[in-house]
Design a protein around this motif. Structure first.
Motif, PDB file in Angstrom:
ATOM      1  N   ASP A  49     -39.786  22.587  54.670  1.00 50.55           N
ATOM      2  CA  ASP A  49     -39.433  23.597  55.670  1.00 50.55           C
ATOM      3  C   ASP A  49     -38.311  23.140  56.599  1.00 50.55           C
ATOM      4  O   ASP A  49     -37.773  23.935  57.361  1.00 50.55           O
ATOM      5  CB  ASP A  49     -40.650  24.034  56.478  1.00 50.55           C
ATOM      6  CG  ASP A  49     -41.368  22.886  57.147  1.00 50.55           C
ATOM      7  OD1 ASP A  49     -40.865  21.752  57.149  1.00 50.55           O
ATOM      8  OD2 ASP A  49     -42.467  23.130  57.686  1.00 50.55           O
ATOM      9  N   CYS A  50     -37.919  21.872  56.496  1.00 49.56           N
ATOM     10  CA  CYS A  50     -36.884  21.340  57.394  1.00 49.56           C
ATOM     11  C   CYS A  50     -35.473  21.454  56.820  1.00 49.56           C
ATOM     12  O   CYS A  50     -34.512  21.043  57.454  1.00 49.56           O
ATOM     13  CB  CYS A  50     -37.187  19.889  57.748  1.00 49.56           C
ATOM     14  SG  CYS A  50     -37.184  18.784  56.326  1.00 49.56           S
ATOM     15  N   GLY A  51     -35.321  21.979  55.614  1.00 51.42           N
ATOM     16  CA  GLY A  51     -33.998  22.151  55.030  1.00 51.42           C
ATOM     17  C   GLY A  51     -33.753  21.247  53.848  1.00 51.42           C
ATOM     18  O   GLY A  51     -34.463  20.276  53.619  1.00 51.42           O
ATOM     19  N   GLY A  52     -32.729  21.567  53.088  1.00 46.97           N
ATOM     20  CA  GLY A  52     -32.411  20.822  51.873  1.00 46.97           C
ATOM     21  C   GLY A  52     -33.252  21.315  50.707  1.00 46.97           C
ATOM     22  O   GLY A  52     -34.323  21.892  50.902  1.00 46.97           O
ATOM     23  N   HIS A  53     -32.754  21.111  49.496  1.00 44.70           N
ATOM     24  CA  HIS A  53     -33.441  21.572  48.295  1.00 44.70           C
ATOM     25  C   HIS A  53     -33.450  20.466  47.247  1.00 44.70           C
ATOM     26  O   HIS A  53     -32.476  19.704  47.141  1.00 44.70           O
ATOM     27  CB  HIS A  53     -32.730  22.796  47.697  1.00 44.70           C
ATOM     28  CG  HIS A  53     -32.781  23.998  48.562  1.00 44.70           C
ATOM     29  ND1 HIS A  53     -31.881  24.221  49.580  1.00 44.70           N
ATOM     30  CD2 HIS A  53     -33.621  25.048  48.569  1.00 44.70           C
ATOM     31  CE1 HIS A  53     -32.165  25.369  50.167  1.00 44.70           C
ATOM     32  NE2 HIS A  53     -33.218  25.887  49.572  1.00 44.70           N
ATOM     33  N   LEU A  54     -34.522  20.415  46.468  1.00 45.36           N
ATOM     34  CA  LEU A  54     -34.598  19.550  45.300  1.00 45.36           C
ATOM     35  C   LEU A  54     -34.617  20.434  44.061  1.00 45.36           C
ATOM     36  O   LEU A  54     -35.456  21.336  43.952  1.00 45.36           O
ATOM     37  CB  LEU A  54     -35.883  18.716  45.291  1.00 45.36           C
ATOM     38  CG  LEU A  54     -35.975  17.511  46.188  1.00 45.36           C
ATOM     39  CD1 LEU A  54     -37.357  16.868  46.040  1.00 45.36           C
ATOM     40  CD2 LEU A  54     -34.891  16.505  45.876  1.00 45.36           C
ATOM     41  N   LEU A  55     -33.696  20.168  43.152  1.00 41.94           N
ATOM     42  CA  LEU A  55     -33.718  20.808  41.846  1.00 41.94           C
ATOM     43  C   LEU A  55     -34.511  19.893  40.928  1.00 41.94           C
ATOM     44  O   LEU A  55     -34.105  18.751  40.686  1.00 41.94           O
ATOM     45  CB  LEU A  55     -32.292  20.986  41.306  1.00 41.94           C
ATOM     46  CG  LEU A  55     -32.192  21.473  39.856  1.00 41.94           C
ATOM     47  CD1 LEU A  55     -32.743  22.883  39.716  1.00 41.94           C
ATOM     48  CD2 LEU A  55     -30.754  21.393  39.380  1.00 41.94           C
ATOM     49  N   LEU A  56     -35.665  20.358  40.469  1.00 46.45           N
ATOM     50  CA  LEU A  56     -36.482  19.570  39.553  1.00 46.45           C
ATOM     51  C   LEU A  56     -35.981  19.816  38.142  1.00 46.45           C
ATOM     52  O   LEU A  56     -36.111  20.920  37.610  1.00 46.45           O
ATOM     53  CB  LEU A  56     -37.960  19.962  39.686  1.00 46.45           C
ATOM     54  CG  LEU A  56     -38.551  19.819  41.089  1.00 46.45           C
ATOM     55  CD1 LEU A  56     -40.012  20.258  41.096  1.00 46.45           C
ATOM     56  CD2 LEU A  56     -38.399  18.404  41.618  1.00 46.45           C
ATOM     57  N   ALA A  57     -35.373  18.800  37.558  1.00 48.57           N
ATOM     58  CA  ALA A  57     -34.753  18.919  36.246  1.00 48.57           C
ATOM     59  C   ALA A  57     -35.568  18.122  35.234  1.00 48.57           C
ATOM     60  O   ALA A  57     -35.738  16.910  35.382  1.00 48.57           O
ATOM     61  CB  ALA A  57     -33.321  18.385  36.293  1.00 48.57           C
ATOM     62  N   LYS A  58     -36.080  18.806  34.224  1.00 49.57           N
ATOM     63  CA  LYS A  58     -36.860  18.136  33.186  1.00 49.57           C
ATOM     64  C   LYS A  58     -35.947  17.221  32.382  1.00 49.57           C
ATOM     65  O   LYS A  58     -34.889  17.636  31.900  1.00 49.57           O
ATOM     66  CB  LYS A  58     -37.527  19.146  32.270  1.00 49.57           C
ATOM     67  CG  LYS A  58     -38.399  18.501  31.215  1.00 49.57           C
ATOM     68  CD  LYS A  58     -39.084  19.551  30.365  1.00 49.57           C
ATOM     69  CE  LYS A  58     -39.900  18.886  29.267  1.00 49.57           C
ATOM     70  NZ  LYS A  58     -40.539  19.890  28.421  1.00 49.57           N
TER      71      LYS A  58
END
Length: 131
Positions: A49-58
């Motif tokens: 909720d604090c910002g930034g994103h993780l793209l989970l890549a298989k």
């Protein structure tokens, strides 16, 4: 002057659903997107909720599978800040998050290192208030 924002970082995981289970269900990130791209690929994005994103890549192929959990050569890869260290630490502990040490006080604040199930190291930090 143009503004730049680092918005998304890729994190290689062995399985999309295992990544979602940890990041959404255990530590409380939001599942921002889960789109089927075909041929077994998905666009899976989680975010605190604090910002930034993780793209989970298989991971695809031996080279990517070998990088799971060691994308930074064994160093802490990510720094997650909280405004309530004790509350967040306790919530993570109840959710089965693996801590690699006991919480400690540093000149910059309270900190503890934890690991996701894939071996990536994170710092959970409550920064000291500015004086």
């Amino acid at each position: 002057m143009t503004t730049l924002t680092l918005s998304t970082i890729t994190l290689v995981v062995p399985d999309y659903d295992a990544g979602i289970e940890f990041y959404r269900d255990r530590i409380g990130f939001e599942l921002v997107e889960d789109t089927d791209l075909g041929n077994g690929k998905r666009w899976v994005v989680v975010a605190p909720d604090c910002g930034g994103h993780l793209l989970l890549a298989k991971a695809m192929g031996a080279e990517q599978r070998a990088a799971i959990g060691n994308q930074t050569g064994g160093r802490v890869a990510f720094f997650l800040e909280t405004d309530s260290f004790t509350e967040t630490y306790d919530r993570f502990a109840r959710a089965g998050v693996k801590f690699l040490e006991q919480p400690r006080e540093e000149p910059y604040g309270k900190v503890v290192v934890f690991s996701d199930p894939f071996g990536n190291r994170w710092d959970l930090i409550e920064p000291k208030a500015a004086e």
